[in-house]
Write a protein that holds these residues in place. Structure first.
Motif, PDB file in Angstrom:
ATOM      1  N   UNK A 101     -77.552  24.127  -4.831  1.00  0.00           N
ATOM      2  CA  UNK A 101     -77.089  24.628  -6.114  1.00  0.00           C
ATOM      3  C   UNK A 101     -75.963  25.619  -5.880  1.00  0.00           C
TER       4      UNK A 101
ATOM      5  N   UNK B  83     -83.386  30.453  -4.758  1.00  0.00           N
ATOM      6  CA  UNK B  83     -83.093  30.560  -3.327  1.00  0.00           C
ATOM      7  C   UNK B  83     -83.488  29.276  -2.617  1.00  0.00           C
TER       8      UNK B  83
ATOM      9  N   UNK C   5     -78.302  47.875  -7.473  1.00  0.00           N
ATOM     10  CA  UNK C   5     -78.671  46.473  -7.271  1.00  0.00           C
ATOM     11  C   UNK C   5     -77.720  45.545  -8.009  1.00  0.00           C
ATOM     12  N   UNK C   6     -77.318  45.940  -9.232  1.00  0.00           N
ATOM     13  CA  UNK C   6     -76.367  45.120  -9.994  1.00  0.00           C
ATOM     14  C   UNK C   6     -75.069  44.982  -9.218  1.00  0.00           C
ATOM     15  N   UNK C   7     -74.539  46.135  -8.772  1.00  0.00           N
ATOM     16  CA  UNK C   7     -73.247  46.122  -8.084  1.00  0.00           C
ATOM     17  C   UNK C   7     -73.368  45.327  -6.781  1.00  0.00           C
TER      18      UNK C   7
ATOM     19  N   UNK D 116     -80.471  36.988 -10.244  1.00  0.00           N
ATOM     20  CA  UNK D 116     -80.538  38.374  -9.775  1.00  0.00           C
ATOM     21  C   UNK D 116     -80.324  39.344 -10.931  1.00  0.00           C
TER      22      UNK D 116
ATOM     23  N   UNK E 200     -69.783  46.655 -15.470  1.00  0.00           N
ATOM     24  CA  UNK E 200     -69.224  46.270 -14.176  1.00  0.00           C
ATOM     25  C   UNK E 200     -69.287  44.755 -13.990  1.00  0.00           C
TER      26      UNK E 200
ATOM     27  N   UNK F  51     -66.470  35.717  -5.021  1.00  0.00           N
ATOM     28  CA  UNK F  51     -65.835  34.543  -4.437  1.00  0.00           C
ATOM     29  C   UNK F  51     -64.399  34.853  -4.017  1.00  0.00           C
TER      30      UNK F  51
ATOM     31  N   UNK G 289     -81.017  26.844  -3.280  1.00  0.00           N
ATOM     32  CA  UNK G 289     -79.752  27.216  -2.650  1.00  0.00           C
ATOM     33  C   UNK G 289     -79.758  26.879  -1.160  1.00  0.00           C
ATOM     34  N   UNK G 290     -80.908  27.068  -0.504  1.00  0.00           N
ATOM     35  CA  UNK G 290     -80.912  27.013   0.959  1.00  0.00           C
ATOM     36  C   UNK G 290     -81.420  25.693   1.511  1.00  0.00           C
TER      37      UNK G 290
ATOM     38  N   UNK H 245     -82.888  42.248 -12.688  1.00  0.00           N
ATOM     39  CA  UNK H 245     -82.545  43.657 -12.861  1.00  0.00           C
ATOM     40  C   UNK H 245     -82.741  44.081 -14.307  1.00  0.00           C
TER      41      UNK H 245
ATOM     42  N   UNK I 206     -75.467  42.897  -6.064  1.00  0.00           N
ATOM     43  CA  UNK I 206     -75.610  41.458  -6.320  1.00  0.00           C
ATOM     44  C   UNK I 206     -74.270  40.825  -6.619  1.00  0.00           C
ATOM     45  N   UNK I 207     -73.465  41.511  -7.436  1.00  0.00           N
ATOM     46  CA  UNK I 207     -72.166  40.946  -7.795  1.00  0.00           C
ATOM     47  C   UNK I 207     -71.235  40.960  -6.590  1.00  0.00           C
ATOM     48  N   UNK I 208     -71.282  42.056  -5.815  1.00  0.00           N
ATOM     49  CA  UNK I 208     -70.354  42.183  -4.685  1.00  0.00           C
ATOM     50  C   UNK I 208     -70.663  41.142  -3.605  1.00  0.00           C
TER      51      UNK I 208
ATOM     52  N   UNK J  68     -60.124  38.593  -5.999  1.00  0.00           N
ATOM     53  CA  UNK J  68     -60.418  39.759  -6.832  1.00  0.00           C
ATOM     54  C   UNK J  68     -59.928  39.494  -8.246  1.00  0.00           C
ATOM     55  N   UNK J  69     -60.843  39.686  -9.215  1.00  0.00           N
ATOM     56  CA  UNK J  69     -60.437  39.408 -10.588  1.00  0.00           C
ATOM     57  C   UNK J  69     -60.215  40.685 -11.354  1.00  0.00           C
TER      58      UNK J  69
ATOM     59  N   UNK K  99     -72.006  38.271  -3.809  1.00  0.00           N
ATOM     60  CA  UNK K  99     -71.797  36.867  -4.164  1.00  0.00           C
ATOM     61  C   UNK K  99     -70.409  36.637  -4.741  1.00  0.00           C
TER      62      UNK K  99
END
Lengths: 118, 192
Positions: A56, B70, B178-180, A65, A108, B188, B73-74, A69, B182-184, B191-192, B186
């Motif tokens: 996926x 996961x 944790x939010x930051x 994730x 963010x 791609x 994914x794996x 949160x 997770x986004x960081x 930089x947007x 993953x």
């Protein structure tokens, strides 16, 4: 105390009874004429093209994730809601700080485009 | 022992065996859902309704979704069956040792004080913001009746939003990190 959960038990029994009953009734009453097309995995009426066991996109992972949160955030609102009247303005302020901090996180995520699906 | 406790414990043990022994990882995940649900039933029987809700909403809901993603994914394919391994023996001995230790400790009375300590008076003063002495560190043992009279979730909330306010607010910072993260992790490349 345990008898308070009797409605949940009744609910569970009805749900299980319905699920099992539907399967049993369908097996007992329905005609069985298997064919190759019927044996295919059901995929909303589309003929399956490849194995479902494939990798996926990582986008799903980010979404999951973020879901965890904000799920953890929301779980704190339940106990807060039970005593919000007693906490008065103090409770509003502290939950505002809590949600405000997480709102920064949401902003963010939004700004980084992690909510976009492409 | 309560019949429900025994049933829930037995189902938890059987389903956790299913987690370890399933060849398909996705079946392991489904067994884990049953394990979590049974542990939540145990929480309910221990009169911890809030933990029950947490267990269902966070673990059976959100965390399991993440686990399933996961797995997708794996390694979507079936796991190879591992041969007999010395680590299994070590694990078995460790589990047995911990189990015996827990039962010995509980048998010798190393547990929460079932009588409670000044909890009846303090439940009232700690759940509301009214004046009155409030020393929650001495009231970790809540007698069942007093807690139920004050409202179980309300008791948890009363502690969480007054005495443990700072840890609670720090939780929001932890979630922000944790939010930051997770986004960081993953992102791609671009930089947007």
């Amino acid at each position: 105390m345990l008898s308070d959960y009797a409605p949940i038990l009744v609910f569970l029994v009805v749900v299980l009874g319905f699920a099992v009953g539907a399967q049993v009734a369908s097996n007992a009453l329905g005609p069985r004429r298997p064919s190759a097309a019927k044996e295919l995995p059901y995929e909303s009426g589309i003929v399956p093209r490849e194995s479902a066991r494939r990798r996926f996109s990582v986008s799903f992972y980010v979404t999951a994730m973020l879901f965890i949160i904000f799920d953890v955030e929301s779980i704190f609102l339940f106990p807060w809601a039970t005593i919000v009247r007693q906490l008065k303005i103090f409770g509003i302020v502290e939950i505002a700080i809590f949600i405000g901090t997480l709102l920064v996180g949401l902003l963010y995520v939004w700004r980084k485009g992690a909510l976009r699906w492409d | 022992m309560n019949v429900l406790v025994v049933v829930a414990m037995a189902l938890a043990a059987i389903s956790s065996l299913g987690v370890v022994l399933s060849r398909q990882t996705i079946y392991s995940a489904l067994s884990l859902v049953v394990t979590i649900a049974m542990i939540s039933v145990l929480f309910l029987l221990l009169n911890a309704q809030f933990l029950f809700a947490v267990q269902i909403i966070i673990y059976a809901g959100a965390v399991m979704v993440l686990f399933v993603f996961i797995i997708a994914l794996l390694s979507p394919d079936a796991e190879d069956r591992p041969g007999r391994d010395w680590r299994a023996v070590v694990g078995l001995i460790a589990v047995a040792a911990v189990t015996i230790l827990v039962f010995v400790a509980a048998g010798n009375g190393v547990t929460y004080n079932s009588k409670g300590f000044r909890a009846t008076q303090l439940l009232g003063s700690c759940t509301s913001l009214n004046a009155g002495p409030c020393d929650p560190y001495r009231t970790f043992s809540y007698p069942v009746d007093a807690t139920n009279a004050a409202g179980n979730v309300q008791t948890v909330a009363g502690q969480l939003f007054t005495t443990f306010l700072l840890p609670f607010e720090i939780t929001s910072l932890l979630l922000l990190v944790a939010v930051i993260g997770a986004v960081y992790l993953t992102r791609r490349g671009v930089e947007r």
